[in-house]
Design a protein around this motif. Structure first.
Motif, mmCIF file in Angstrom:
data_model
loop_
_atom_site.group_PDB
_atom_site.id
_atom_site.type_symbol
_atom_site.label_atom_id
_atom_site.label_comp_id
_atom_site.label_asym_id
_atom_site.label_seq_id
_atom_site.Cartn_x
_atom_site.Cartn_y
_atom_site.Cartn_z
ATOM 1 N N GLY B 483 0.796 -1.223 0.000
ATOM 2 C CA GLY B 483 0.000 0.000 0.000
ATOM 3 C C GLY B 483 0.823 1.264 0.000
ATOM 4 O O GLY B 483 0.281 2.357 0.067
ATOM 5 N N PHE B 486 1.652 3.943 -5.306
ATOM 6 C CA PHE B 486 0.380 4.004 -6.026
ATOM 7 C C PHE B 486 0.233 2.931 -7.104
ATOM 8 O O PHE B 486 -0.809 2.283 -7.197
ATOM 9 C CB PHE B 486 0.199 5.389 -6.660
ATOM 10 N N PRO B 487 1.231 2.760 -7.980
ATOM 11 C CA PRO B 487 1.013 1.840 -9.099
ATOM 12 C C PRO B 487 0.692 0.429 -8.635
ATOM 13 O O PRO B 487 -0.172 -0.241 -9.209
ATOM 14 C CB PRO B 487 2.329 1.898 -9.881
ATOM 15 N N ARG B 489 -0.431 -0.494 -5.445
ATOM 16 C CA ARG B 489 -1.635 -0.545 -4.613
ATOM 17 C C ARG B 489 -2.900 -0.538 -5.481
ATOM 18 O O ARG B 489 -3.814 -1.336 -5.268
ATOM 19 C CB ARG B 489 -1.662 0.651 -3.653
ATOM 20 N N ILE B 490 -2.929 0.353 -6.448
ATOM 21 C CA ILE B 490 -4.139 0.428 -7.278
ATOM 22 C C ILE B 490 -4.080 -0.596 -8.406
ATOM 23 O O ILE B 490 -5.064 -1.245 -8.735
ATOM 24 C CB ILE B 490 -4.336 1.847 -7.853
#
Lengths: 360, 558, 528
Positions: B483, B486-487, B489-490
């Motif tokens: 987490g 960004f890349p 986690r999403i």
């Protein structure tokens, strides 16, 4: 390699040879050269985190782009900040970020940095609807505190709030629970803020780039008519002297934001400075001079009030001498108030019968 | 029952105390209570919110009542093939939960309850069988790591010493000295066997050269990659080999403190290792003045708590330090700024286990174990649709086809090979054609778009639903994504949704564009290997099984 | 403060005494927390286990009013164990021989018996402070609001002078000022003994200077302090003008205060609200508030900063300087023809040596810390680098004195008062700000849980607290922050007028009230 005998070094930034000093990150150098490298998790007051990856740049000889915020410059690096590939990846990343939130737009009153995501998403034309899927974050509508809105549906897990609370405020009140897409900003035991170590300083609100943590009190005036005007001044409470911007719409004060470059506070405030401003326009304010008539204080004109005030002093002066008059100045009023009052006493009545409230 | 004060006192003065404290409370209270968090936070001066967050990060620590003794059933890729999802569904009413691959693909289906591992079948729960010993290779090729592991007495100190154990330490500490030992390791070409492949001798040299003291050696036994179970075999049957490897590593690095970070799901191994360490301490092989050399080295055993990311070395270090186990930004690297910001060598179990043999037999002989230009050997955990699943020590450069067909008996039931994974799940899938063409070494595997990594090879026959396997793999990465960036986690979430058909475009062309764009950004910008590796799953599916994907998308949208 | 706020991230050792900084100066406290995160060590001396004490590396829970004993013993250890900075003492101070002689008897074990702090902790504190490369002292009203306030400050000054922890980055003696412009009120001469810029009124040179500047005779004689003036109300003092102070609530011995103001022939109050003080006035003049007023203030680190108006004042409210000027003009005094705050401030700068280099335009960005003696000067973040105002630093002989009142059979409990994070002084402002009530709805009396039980009180229920001067009802809050035998509350709530109880004595030199120590008695209130 860094030669520690030198103060400055050189690298190539978008084709231009630029100087840097030991310890500078590629982001800092790019910022100095106005490259407008985008970021969402960076706040220059905080340790670089490397979470959002928006600030990635290409360094020749490196297999992958690097996060410029966490990469220290070294001499001879050849850095590209805006290649077509980087820009495409940034747009994809932003589309992904946009996809996890219910909405991207947030009112400006939400907080100092609240427009950052909106601005970036618009700059990269990233509100495309691609990558639709589950939304992240659970809003805490049941936290009834009057100051900090916890709309985690807008949260993008940049950790700026967690980091500002730890690194700047030193409260360590908020942190993150779970992991991955289930990541949720919260307090110990997932409690309301009031039950946590939170002191409601508002630093998390002001560094939040999306309005997920927002100034609930200011947002009461989101529909109030008028443009937001910011006036730089100094907080009215303790002696630290924090710089703040008063936000007003027409003649109404609608909120406070800390000055990130305030010399005494560097963007910090406390609950009083951040949220206790509306006494200024409280209904209890005295709006007209009052003079005691038949035992009651009655509204009068300034001319009459000053006249009655002066006559009272003149009478005491006649009956008991100037030394029977005394003045107390306030540690809350500006210099001009206290200066004028001591001058009134010294130059007017010729005595030093003045003190201020510092002895209480 | 131990008092809170006693638990705190027992651990607070020890290095890396947090995990030990948490486990002690977890075992005592069968969950992590608020009281425990408050007591630990106070004792270790960790902010309450941070500690709470850290507890919620780990899969096996829970604040739910009785969670320590809940039945946790492995739903890793191999166990799923063996029906674990169905068993879980049937038992969910009794409070059973799933856990990601728990490293027993050779003896499926494992389930954890308390500190015991069971083997579970639709109609029975029995204690897990003893870890199988590795199968000897058919050609009688010389082994290094597994050379003595089949000796039934090898587990005890006496047995270990009877078959030449601790002679390498004796030789290094009292004969060769640091520089010659290190030179030998360097010359052997030994490189990190956990997946990263960094030259071991160079790493140790860097730690030896770094400023700061004390220095540390950390044995990464957080074997979390699905389809990998080689470290468990080594630690269960030859624990002293790893301890001796650590002594040699520490000697080369100038380290005086060591940790073994063992994954949570190996409670029996924890016990074995604890006993082995105690034997070694009692025999003066650890502690002050090891083997009369004047050299001092201690090893502390710590147990993970259920987080794949802690196999990443900087997450592991944060976990040991009691911090939120996010990966760190690098540089600086652990060799200069590791545990407590001090110079630290983090090495995989297998890497360390190779060292005593190298010291005894010399670099040249080790290098010569490999085929062609490749130096040395690699342990492979082989599982799935294969006749003889288990661990194999192969010479680097061995054709995978040889391993599958000649060593491991081929695909059962006369079925055809459909696909394999190479580095557990981190290398995506190779199709049958590529699988039969590669040799087991990084250059060859990387040329096919995958990598050898930790050497977890899962075999899937022609009947398997590769899209569903891909979905499960991506769900695993999404579950384990820390987490932080960004890349990953999403991206892992979005890719999982897309493989499941639960969200995403309804035309395959648009679907493919989204998935490829995400894959691209995850590979180029993720902060650590997890986010970079995950899109290899979709990339390989798109390459190998585009039609299956297209029909899955179509079905999901019909 | 001798040193700037930014220095608060730099000391190796912090000595915080009598300062509840996380509540009273929260933003300054964040600097200390950052300094600690960077490896600094914190010593906290306070009767209550305040948040700073929670994060301290060494906490000295001294009994209220015994600071001098603690500080004497620390000085004793510093001298005894060779931690005196001999070079600094020789060059920059005077009085070392006498002090050394004096300190001999004040051993840690002597102090321990008085302060109830373990002797070894006193030794440790002295060593940490004495051995540090950079050590800084921070204090607030916990030091000054005692009858021995001056003794306390001088004891701290002795520590800094003995060790040379002054005049350098990351060191110093740093009082944290409590109000946004309390520093400024002194700077500009709202003191009975000083003209603007701390120029003594009893110096004929200054008299001549101000007579020339203002074109009117001024007195060589010091005025009386506010405390004395309040004592003399109705007698020698017959008229008062009070600018923005809620004297009745914030000053000790509320009944005495209220009586004093009522006995005046003439009282003029300038304020924002109809305060408890304003209701007693003959004339109440509405002032413009913060946010409505242009002006200047000076913070605790002597930084001179601009206040700017964002919105117009309500109704007929006017800036204080305008009101006073109108009064001056009406009284026939010359020199009150100001047209703006800028005019007033620039006149101040022309008369105050510490502001001589400043004017309205130069302070626009707030980068100057006084003294700024001329236009080329960049300001003085750190005081006393080369010399002290009086040349050498004076090491003072200080002796321990009892508080004005000590606990007795009738009043067996120590009350100490202070502030809370969420409220400010008499709550004329915070009490009128939406939401503050959610965090702090009422005043409570913090009592150790053991005492709550021992005294038969009930957590959350009212009790009666009585001193020699009066009595209030207050809600009991069982809380381990207060030590056994000592209770704490703030004076913020008019509903709980705690200053009815206080006012047992004043420092003989500064006439600062002893608000930090007041013996009281607690009684159960039967359910009504």
């Amino acid at each position: 390699m860094i030669d520690k005998t030198k103060n400055t070094y050189e690298l190539t930034l978008d084709g231009e040879v630029v100087a840097f000093s030991h310890g500078e990150s590629l982001f800092e150098i790019s910022e100095r050269h106005k490259k407008e490298v985008p970021t969402l998790c960076y706040d220059k007051r905080l340790d670089a985190f490397g979470g959002c990856r928006m600030c990635m740049v290409e360094v020749e000889g490196f297999r992958n782009p690097v996060a410029s915020c966490t990469t220290k410059a070294s001499p001879g690096m050849v850095v590209h900040t805006h290649t077509a590939k980087l820009e495409k990846d940034r747009k994809t990343l932003l589309e992904l970020v946009v996809s996890e939130n219910r909405q991207v737009e947030t009112p400006e009153l939400s907080g100092f940095a609240s427009q950052e995501l909106t601005q970036l998403a618009n700059r990269y034309d990233a509100i495309t609807g691609r990558f639709a899927g589950a939304k992240s974050g659970t809003s805490r509508t049941e936290d009834l505190n009057p100051f900090i809105l916890r709309d985690y549906d807008q949260c993008i897990s940049c950790y700026r709030c967690v980091r500002v609370c730890a690194e700047r405020e030193g409260d360590y009140a908020i942190n993150v629970m779970n992991r991955g897409f289930a990541t949720q900003i919260t307090t110990e035991f997932n409690s309301d803020l009031r039950e946590s170590e939170c002191t409601f300083c508002g630093q998390c609100v002001q560094t939040c780039p999306t309005g997920a943590l927002a100034d609930k009190k200011a947002l009461r005036d989101r529909k109030t008519v008028g443009d937001i005007k910011k006036t730089r001044t100094i907080c009215t409470y303790c002696g630290v002297g924090c710089s703040v911007d008063i936000m007003s719409k027409e003649d109404k004060i609608v909120g406070i934001q800390p000055a990130m470059d305030g010399p005494a506070n560097l963007g910090a405030l406390c609950v009083k400075g951040q949220f206790a401003y509306d006494f200024v326009q409280h209904d209890d304010r005295l709006t007209t001079p009052l003079v005691r008539k038949n035992g009651k204080l009655e509204p009068v004109s300034w001319t009459e009030a000053i006249d009655v005030a002066a006559k009272g002093f003149e009478k005491v002066s006649r009956d008991h001498g100037n030394e029977a008059i005394y003045a107390i100045a306030s540690g809350r009023a500006p210099h001009e108030a206290s200066y004028a009052l001591q001058k009134l006493m010294r130059a007017g009545w010729g005595l030093n019968q003045i003190d201020n409230c510092s002895r209480a | 029952m131990e008092s809170t004060e006693k638990i705190i006192e027992e651990w607070r003065t020890q290095p890396a105390p947090l995990l030990g404290m948490l486990h002690a409370f977890h075992e005592r209270d069968l969950k992590i209570t608020e009281e425990a968090i408050l007591a630990i936070a106070k004792a270790l001066r960790i902010p309450k919110a941070e500690l709470f967050g850290t507890v919620t990060f780990y899969d096996h620590l829970s604040m739910e009542s009785g969670s320590h003794d809940d039945l946790r059933i492995c739903t890793g890729p191999i166990c799923s093939l063996k029906g674990s999802q169905e068993i879980l569904k049937a038992m969910q009413g009794d409070g059973a939960r799933s856990m990601p691959c728990s490293g027993r693909c050779d003896v499926p289906i494992p389930a954890l309850r308390g500190n015991r591992t069971y083997q579970i079948a639709p109609d029975a729960i029995v204690p897990t069988p003893e870890t199988p010993r590795p199968i000897p290779n058919p050609g009688g090729l010389e082994e290094c790591v597994f050379a003595e592991i089949r000796d039934p007495d090898r587990k005890s100190l006496a047995g270990y010493q009877a078959s030449g154990g601790y002679l390498a330490a004796e030789k290094a500490l009292n004969d060769l000295g640091r520089e010659r030992t290190l030179a030998e390791v360097k010359a052997s070409g030994l490189a990190g066997r956990g997946g990263a492949g960094f030259p071991t001798g160079e790493k140790w040299q860097a730690v030896a050269d770094a400023q700061g003291s004390p220095k540390y050696v950390v044995c990464n036994a957080d074997e979390g990659e699905p389809g990998c179970f080689k470290d468990r075999t080594l630690l269960d049957h030859d624990p002293h080999l790893v301890i001796e490897g650590m002594i040699l590593a520490a000697f080369c690095c100038g380290a005086s403190e060591g940790f073994i970070y063992l994954r949570y799901e190996y409670p029996e191994t924890l016990k074995t290792l604890g006993q082995a360490l105690q034997e070694a301490r009692d025999a003066g092989l650890l502690g002050k003045d090891i083997l009369g050399s004047g050299y001092e080295f201690q090893i502390h055993l710590r147990r993970g708590a259920g987080a794949y990311i802690c196999g990443e070395e900087t997450s592991l270090l944060n976990s040991l330090e009691g911090k939120h186990p996010f990966p760190r930004n690098r540089p600086p690297y652990p060799v200069t700024h590791g545990f407590n910001d001090l110079p630290t060598a983090v090495n995989n179990v297998e890497t360390l286990a190779s060292v005593p043999w190298i010291v005894m037999n010399g670099a040249a002989r080790y290098a010569a174990l490999g085929l062609g230009d490749h130096k040395g050997t690699k342990l492979i955990s082989l599982s799935g649709d294969i006749e003889k699943p288990g661990n194999y020590e192969v010479p680097l450069g061995l054709p995978l086809k040889t391993l599958i067909e000649e060593w491991a008996g081929g695909i059962p039931g006369g079925k055809k090979l459909q696909a394999v994974t190479m580095a557990g799940l981190s290398g995506g899938f190779l199709g049958a054609e590529d699988a039969y063409a590669v040799t087991l070494d990084e250059p060859s595997v990387r040329a096919k778009g995958s990598f050898l990594g930790a050497g977890g090879i899962m075999i899937f026959d022609e009947t398997r639903d590769m899209v569903d396997l891909g979905r499960q793999a991506m769900a695993f990465f999404a579950h384990e994504s820390c987490g932080k960036c960004f890349p990953c986690r999403i991206g892992t979430q979005r890719l999982t949704e897309r493989l499941a058909g639960s969200a995403g475009p309804d035309t395959f062309a648009a679907w493919r564009e989204e998935v490829e764009d995400m894959g691209q950004v995850m590979k180029s910008s993720s902060a650590c290997g997890l986010g970079m590796a995950a899109p290899l799953i979709t990339e390989s599916l798109l390459r190998l099984f585009p039609d299956d994907l297209a029909s899955t998308i179509k079905k999901a949208n019909s | 403060m001798s040193n700037p706020l930014e220095d608060m991230e730099k000391p190796d050792v912090y000595f915080c005494i009598g300062t509840n900084m996380t509540e009273c100066h929260p933003v300054a406290a964040t600097r200390i927390k950052r300094g600690l995160a960077n490896g600094g060590r914190l010593i906290v001396a306070d009767p209550r286990k305040i948040q700073l004490a929670e994060i301290a590396d060494l906490y000295l829970p001294l009994k209220v009013g015994t600071d001098v004993a603690l500080l004497l013993a620390m000085a004793h250890v510093i001298d005894r164990d060779g931690l005196v900075n001999e070079e600094f003492v020789a060059e920059r101070t005077e009085g070392i021989q006498e002090l050394r002689q004096h300190l001999k008897e004040f051993t840690p074990s002597w102090a321990s018996a008085i302060c109830q702090v373990p002797a070894e902790d006193i030794e440790k504190a002295a060593h940490w402070y004495g051995e540090a490369e950079k050590a800084a002292i921070y204090y607030t009203l916990g030091i000054t609001e005692h009858i021995c306030g001056v003794d306390n400050v001088q004891s701290l000054s002795n520590l800094a002078l003995l060790t040379g922890h002054i005049g350098k980055e990351g060191t110093g003696i740093n009082p944290m000022r409590g109000q946004n412009n309390i520093q400024g009120a002194g700077d500009v001469g709202a003191l009975p003994n000083n003209y603007p810029g701390f120029q003594p009124v009893d110096d004929p040179k200054n008299q001549a200077k101000f007579e020339a500047a203002w074109g009117t005779p001024v007195s060589l004689e010091r005025g009386i302090t506010k405390v004395t003036a309040l004592d003399q109300c109705g007698d020698r003092i017959r008229a008062m003008i009070i600018g923005g102070e809620n004297t009745v609530v914030t000053d000790p011995d509320r009944d005495h205060c209220e009586h004093a103001l009522k006995s005046l022939d003439h009282l003029v109050v300038i304020d924002l609200f109809m305060t408890e003080t304003a209701v007693l006035a003959d004339v109440v003049l509405p002032a413009s508030s913060w946010g409505e007023t242009d002006g200047v203030c000076t913070n605790t680190e002597r930084r001179v900063q601009r206040l700017r108006a964002a919105v117009p004042p309500p109704g007929d409210a006017k800036p204080d300087w305008w009101i006073i000027s109108e009064l001056g003009k009406r009284l026939g005094f010359s020199g009150f023809d100001y047209e703006s705050a800028k005019d007033v401030f620039n006149e101040l700068c022309s008369l105050s040596p510490i502001y001589a280099g400043l004017d309205w335009d130069r302070i626009d960005q707030g980068e100057y810390q006084w003294p700024v003696p001329n236009k080329e000067h960049t300001g003085t973040p750190i005081l006393h680098i080369d010399e002290f105002p009086s040349g050498k630093g004076k090491l003072k002989i200080v002796n321990l004195r009892d508080p004005a009142e000590v606990i007795s059979e009738s009043y067996p409990v120590w009350l100490t008062t202070g502030r809370r994070l969420e409220s400010y002084h008499s709550r004329t402002q915070t009490g009128r700000s939406f939401g503050i009530d959610y965090l702090l709805p009422q005043e409570t009396l913090e009592i150790h849980p053991d005492d709550v039980e021992k005294w038969g009180l009930t957590d959350g229920k009212l009790c009666r607290m009585t001193s020699a001067r009066g009595s209030v009802e207050i809600v009991v809050e069982a809380n381990k922050r207060s030590p056994r035998g000592t209770v704490f509350c703030s004076f913020s709530f008019n509903e709980t007028p705690v200053n009815i109880l206080t006012g047992s004595g004043y420092d003989p030199i500064t006439q600062t009230a002893e608000l930090k120590v007041c013996p009281v008695r607690l009684e159960i209130i039967e359910e009504r």
